[in-house]
Scaffold this active site. Sequence first.
Site, PDB file in Angstrom:
ATOM      1  N   SER A 193     -15.983  24.254  12.569  1.00 24.94           N
ATOM      2  CA  SER A 193     -15.185  23.742  11.462  1.00 24.94           C
ATOM      3  C   SER A 193     -14.633  24.896  10.623  1.00 24.94           C
ATOM      4  O   SER A 193     -13.966  25.772  11.160  1.00 24.94           O
ATOM      5  CB  SER A 193     -16.024  22.760  10.639  1.00 24.94           C
ATOM      6  N   GLU A 231     -10.736  13.893  17.078  1.00 27.91           N
ATOM      7  CA  GLU A 231     -10.742  14.367  15.689  1.00 27.91           C
ATOM      8  C   GLU A 231      -9.333  14.693  15.207  1.00 27.91           C
ATOM      9  O   GLU A 231      -8.468  15.098  15.988  1.00 27.91           O
ATOM     10  CB  GLU A 231     -11.674  15.553  15.513  1.00 27.91           C
ATOM     11  N   HIS A 271     -15.560  15.415  15.494  1.00 32.87           N
ATOM     12  CA  HIS A 271     -15.634  16.744  14.894  1.00 32.87           C
ATOM     13  C   HIS A 271     -17.063  17.300  15.008  1.00 32.87           C
ATOM     14  O   HIS A 271     -18.023  16.614  14.702  1.00 32.87           O
ATOM     15  CB  HIS A 271     -15.222  16.625  13.419  1.00 32.87           C
TER      16      HIS A 271
END
Length: 297
Positions: free
Chosen positions: A143, A238, A268
């Site tokens: 991320s 995602e 994600h």
Amino acid sequence: MPSKQAEAVKRYWAAVRLASEQPDAEHPDTESWGDLTAEPHDVDYIETVAGGLPAMWAVPKRSAEDRVLLCIHGGGFVGGSIYSHRKMFGHLAKATGARALIFDYRLAPEHTHPTQVDDATAVYQWLLDQGVSADHIVFAGDSCGGGLAITTQLRARERGLALPAAALPFSPWVDMEAIGESYETNRDRDAFFTVKVVRELAGTFLGEDSDPRDPLAGPLYADLTGLGPIYLQVGEDEVLLDDARRLEEHARKAGVDVRLDVFPGMQHTFQMAAGRAPEADEAIRRMAEWVRPKLGL
């Protein structure tokens, strides 16, 4: 079709979304994110201080002591920690056969950009000062940590530091404007993230004075020439799918050796289900298989 174990990742993100929309709902804390991950066997954890920041070594049995994965946790720059991510990075370290160094950078909103990239660079400098060769280091991150796996190299390059052997960004967040097409095409598939959520997180991270196109915040606008090989992973469902796709295209145009794997039906940071979900274990296996030759293992 996603495995039953992988569905736990989707349920986690759905619970986070529910809590954000309904104040009375139970809110999963960022440490519970790590509950998705099974405890890897034969990995020891040693807390330390690196570059003035809290850090933790994940040391698999019989791992190479002079090869290091520098691991940067996700959490939207507002959460996540060495504790939420220690097991997942422990799985990656074990599969690779190298030690992992995980660290806590300072979080927004108390600390805004470029604090996080400077913290990560300080830890990298510390690792080099310990005598670990740059070509024996690989950056890994999920991320926002995936974005930092790129931007930290840019800051290191500015400071004249040798660059790491490679980078492993997964579900990377690299677009602070949230303008990728997948924000629309995956709007009904992503269990948590939306344009609104991502832009709010970006605003918190950037603060009042930063440009979302600052290359040290959004590497889609950076000169990536000269960076080492990059292996990207992302979930098909995602909204950040296009972050990975656009980063892959941008890196390739800069002459970087880059690979992108899109995992069907995944959310994600699905790799957080390592040790439980076969999709996460396969992702970890692919990362380790790709990175071992880069580290000379």
